[in-house]
Enzyme design. Structure first.
Site, PDB file in Angstrom:
ATOM      1  N   GLY A 191       0.825  -1.217   0.000  1.00 11.89           N
ATOM      2  CA  GLY A 191       0.000   0.000   0.000  1.00 11.89           C
ATOM      3  C   GLY A 191       0.852   1.256   0.000  1.00 11.89           C
TER       4      GLY A 191
ATOM      5  CB  SER B 296      -5.554   0.247  14.053  1.00  8.65           C
ATOM      6  OG  SER B 296      -6.559   1.141  14.491  1.00  8.65           O
TER       7      SER B 296
ATOM      8  N   GLY C 294       1.874   4.517   3.808  1.00 10.02           N
ATOM      9  CA  GLY C 294       2.791   3.730   2.977  1.00 10.02           C
ATOM     10  C   GLY C 294       3.626   4.640   2.099  1.00 10.02           C
TER      11      GLY C 294
ATOM     12  CE1 TYR D 160      -8.977  -0.878   9.685  1.00  8.48           C
ATOM     13  CE2 TYR D 160      -9.495   0.148  11.799  1.00  8.48           C
ATOM     14  CZ  TYR D 160      -8.661   0.028  10.692  1.00  8.48           C
ATOM     15  OH  TYR D 160      -7.504   0.784  10.597  1.00  8.48           O
TER      16      TYR D 160
ATOM     17  N   GLY E 252      -1.057   7.599   1.622  1.00 11.89           N
ATOM     18  CA  GLY E 252      -1.049   7.746   3.071  1.00 11.89           C
ATOM     19  C   GLY E 252       0.260   7.360   3.753  1.00 11.89           C
TER      20      GLY E 252
ATOM     21  CG  ASN F 272      -1.132   3.373  -3.871  1.00  8.06           C
ATOM     22  OD1 ASN F 272      -1.085   2.259  -3.368  1.00  8.06           O
ATOM     23  ND2 ASN F 272      -2.268   4.037  -4.017  1.00  8.06           N
TER      24      ASN F 272
HETATM   25  N1  NAP Z   1      -4.952   6.694   8.896  1.00  6.50           N
HETATM   26  C1  NAP Z   1      -5.220   6.350  10.140  1.00  6.50           C
HETATM   27  O1  NAP Z   1      -5.657   7.167  10.960  1.00  6.50           O
HETATM   28  C2  NAP Z   1      -4.968   4.941  10.587  1.00  6.50           C
HETATM   29  C3  NAP Z   1      -5.225   4.631  11.925  1.00  6.50           C
HETATM   30  C4  NAP Z   1      -4.941   3.353  12.371  1.00  6.50           C
HETATM   31  C5  NAP Z   1      -4.394   2.405  11.518  1.00  6.50           C
HETATM   32  N2  NAP Z   1      -4.187   2.738  10.213  1.00  6.50           N
HETATM   33  C6  NAP Z   1      -3.636   1.686   9.334  1.00  6.50           C
HETATM   34  O2  NAP Z   1      -2.633   2.244   8.509  1.00  6.50           O
HETATM   35  C7  NAP Z   1      -2.495   1.469   7.332  1.00  6.50           C
HETATM   36  C8  NAP Z   1      -2.319   2.372   6.136  1.00  6.50           C
HETATM   37  O3  NAP Z   1      -3.518   3.073   5.906  1.00  6.50           O
HETATM   38  P1  NAP Z   1      -3.568   4.608   5.469  1.00  6.50           P
HETATM   39  O4  NAP Z   1      -4.158   5.349   6.601  1.00  6.50           O
HETATM   40  O5  NAP Z   1      -2.295   5.048   4.890  1.00  6.50           O
HETATM   41  O6  NAP Z   1      -4.729   4.505   4.345  1.00  6.50           O
HETATM   42  P2  NAP Z   1      -4.728   4.761   2.771  1.00  6.50           P
HETATM   43  O7  NAP Z   1      -4.192   6.108   2.454  1.00  6.50           O
HETATM   44  O8  NAP Z   1      -6.139   4.465   2.356  1.00  6.50           O
HETATM   45  O9  NAP Z   1      -3.761   3.647   2.231  1.00  6.50           O
HETATM   46  C9  NAP Z   1      -4.147   2.303   2.230  1.00  6.50           C
HETATM   47  C10 NAP Z   1      -3.325   1.576   1.198  1.00  6.50           C
HETATM   48  O10 NAP Z   1      -3.732   0.198   1.195  1.00  6.50           O
HETATM   49  C11 NAP Z   1      -3.933  -0.195  -0.158  1.00  6.50           C
HETATM   50  N3  NAP Z   1      -4.824  -1.332  -0.321  1.00  6.50           N
HETATM   51  C12 NAP Z   1      -6.146  -1.437  -0.054  1.00  6.50           C
HETATM   52  N4  NAP Z   1      -6.597  -2.639  -0.441  1.00  6.50           N
HETATM   53  C13 NAP Z   1      -5.552  -3.309  -0.968  1.00  6.50           C
HETATM   54  C14 NAP Z   1      -5.391  -4.577  -1.564  1.00  6.50           C
HETATM   55  N5  NAP Z   1      -6.428  -5.408  -1.749  1.00  6.50           N
HETATM   56  N6  NAP Z   1      -4.164  -4.948  -1.990  1.00  6.50           N
HETATM   57  C15 NAP Z   1      -3.123  -4.113  -1.862  1.00  6.50           C
HETATM   58  N7  NAP Z   1      -3.206  -2.885  -1.332  1.00  6.50           N
HETATM   59  C16 NAP Z   1      -4.420  -2.489  -0.896  1.00  6.50           C
HETATM   60  C17 NAP Z   1      -4.514   1.062  -0.802  1.00  6.50           C
HETATM   61  O11 NAP Z   1      -4.470   0.973  -2.219  1.00  6.50           O
HETATM   62  P3  NAP Z   1      -5.410   1.912  -3.136  1.00  6.50           P
HETATM   63  O12 NAP Z   1      -4.794   3.277  -3.122  1.00  6.50           O
HETATM   64  O13 NAP Z   1      -5.360   1.255  -4.467  1.00  6.50           O
HETATM   65  O14 NAP Z   1      -6.769   1.909  -2.515  1.00  6.50           O
HETATM   66  C18 NAP Z   1      -3.559   2.102  -0.236  1.00  6.50           C
HETATM   67  O15 NAP Z   1      -2.351   2.085  -0.933  1.00  6.50           O
HETATM   68  C19 NAP Z   1      -3.724   0.565   7.281  1.00  6.50           C
HETATM   69  O16 NAP Z   1      -3.341  -0.749   7.641  1.00  6.50           O
HETATM   70  C20 NAP Z   1      -4.657   1.152   8.347  1.00  6.50           C
HETATM   71  O17 NAP Z   1      -5.467   0.146   8.942  1.00  6.50           O
HETATM   72  C21 NAP Z   1      -4.447   3.980   9.732  1.00  6.50           C
END
Ligand code: NAP
Length: 300
Positions: A20, A147, A26, A172, A24, A22
């Site tokens: 992931g 999380s 990642g 979740y 946030g 691309n």
């Molecule tokens: N942001 C927060 O406040 C928060 C809080 C607690 C935990 N987290 C955890 O942090 C991690 C990163 O999330 P983020 O906040 O950076 O969200 P994000 O910006 O939505 O990034 C999520 C990434 O996961 C990818 N993804 C989704 N489904 C997938 C699949 N089937 N195969 C491969 N990649 C996939 C998305 O790809 P696409 O761009 O193609 O959709 C995107 O690159 C997650 O595990 C989330 O649970 C985040």
């Protein structure tokens, strides 16, 4: 002294795979590791998005390589692991970061509930496929992005796929607790094997990424959209949110089996600190049981 990006050690000669990458957290993790000279494999479900991100980060440094990986399909996971084995043959950092949050019930390619499949099982299978490449690498680490939701989770062993009852948020929380349980169980197994690879976990607090808009869009909930707008002051940037996973991946003081998150009030924002682990993640019997079930599901 807070741990900041400036404390992230040099990564030249090291290869990192970030799922992931691309978007946030990642994306910010890829940016930081590339800036320290790492070769970074951006493992994304959309090859176009991965390629565009590599172009966006090209000036940062390091070496950026797009890798196709759909965690919702175990065949794609096996293929991605095979590609890494054949083309690079060694891996120093695996950052299991990708995730989906609280969509309506959907199924993976193998018919499993999507959050369990993407957040937990796809990463579990990927880790199994890549660990052999990490065993001989000094300082190799697997980081599981969990999380704060893990504190509210429980593993419904009798209904893991939410077939009888599906609550998007409970699923979740279950998947994020599964990340934490897996981090600890993997660490126990690595220790028992005498492996030098470390398994750690991290969470970003509340970080402004695409996670919340994607969740709102999937559920079409205006109330949730409003809630996020009202909660905005509680959120930190994606770059700050990525610090705990960067700490877990690179800081010499990060410990095997540790859980790192923001050190501010409620662990919502701030610089990385060790965090309390959800009591439900600590039982080794639960760890062994989830491991066994996950292995069986991977075998189909
Ligand atoms: N942001 C927060 O406040 C928060 C809080 C607690 C935990 N987290 C955890 O942090 C991690 C990163 O999330 P983020 O906040 O950076 O969200 P994000 O910006 O939505 O990034 C999520 C990434 O996961 C990818 N993804 C989704 N489904 C997938 C699949 N089937 N195969 C491969 N990649 C996939 C998305 O790809 P696409 O761009 O193609 O959709 C995107 O690159 C997650 O595990 C989330 O649970 C985040």
């Amino acid at each position: 002294m807070p741990w900041t990006l400036a404390d992230c050690p040099d990564q030249q000669g090291r290869t990192a795979l970030i799922t992931g990458a691309n978007s946030g957290l990642g994306l910010e993790t890829a940016r930081a590791l590339a800036a320290r000279g790492a070769r970074v494999l951006l493992a994304c479900r959309s090859h176009a998005k991965a390629t565009a991100t590599c172009q966006e980060l090209a000036a940062v440094g390091g070496e950026l390589i797009p890798l196709e990986l759909d965690l919702a399909d175990l065949v794609s996971v096996q293929q991605a692991a095979r590609t890494v084995r054949e083309r690079w043959g060694a891996l120093d950092l695996l950052i299991n970061n990708a995730g989906v949050m609280a969509p309506p019930r959907q199924l993976s390619a193998q018919g499993l509930e999507l959050q369990f499949a993407v957040n937990h099982l796809g990463h579990f299978a990927l880790t199994q496929g890549l660990l052999p490449l990490m065993q001989q690498r000094p300082g190799a680490r697997v980081v599981h992005v969990s999380s704060g939701a893990s504190y509210f989770g429980s593993i419904a062993f009798d209904d893991l796929q939410g077939e009888r009852r599906y609550d998007a948020w409970a699923a979740y929380a279950q998947s994020k607790l599964a990340n934490m349980i897996t981090a600890l169980e993997l660490q126990r197994r690595l220790r028992d094997q005498g492996s030098g690879v470390l398994s750690l976990a991290a969470h970003p607090g509340l970080a402004r990424t695409n996670l919340q808009p994607s969740s709102v869009a999937a559920r079409g909930s205006k109330l949730e959209a409003l809630a996020y707008r009202l909660m905005d002051p509680l959120f930190q940037s994606a770059a700050m949110g990525a610090l705990p996973q960067l700490f877990a991946a690179t800081a010499p003081t990060a410990e095997a089996g540790g859980f790192y998150g923001p050190g501010g009030v409620g662990n919502l924002k701030g610089y990385p600190q060790p965090c309390r682990i959800a009591p439900a993640a600590l039982n080794p019997e639960t760890g062994a049981r989830l491991w066994q079930v996950s292995e069986a599901l991977c075998q189909g």
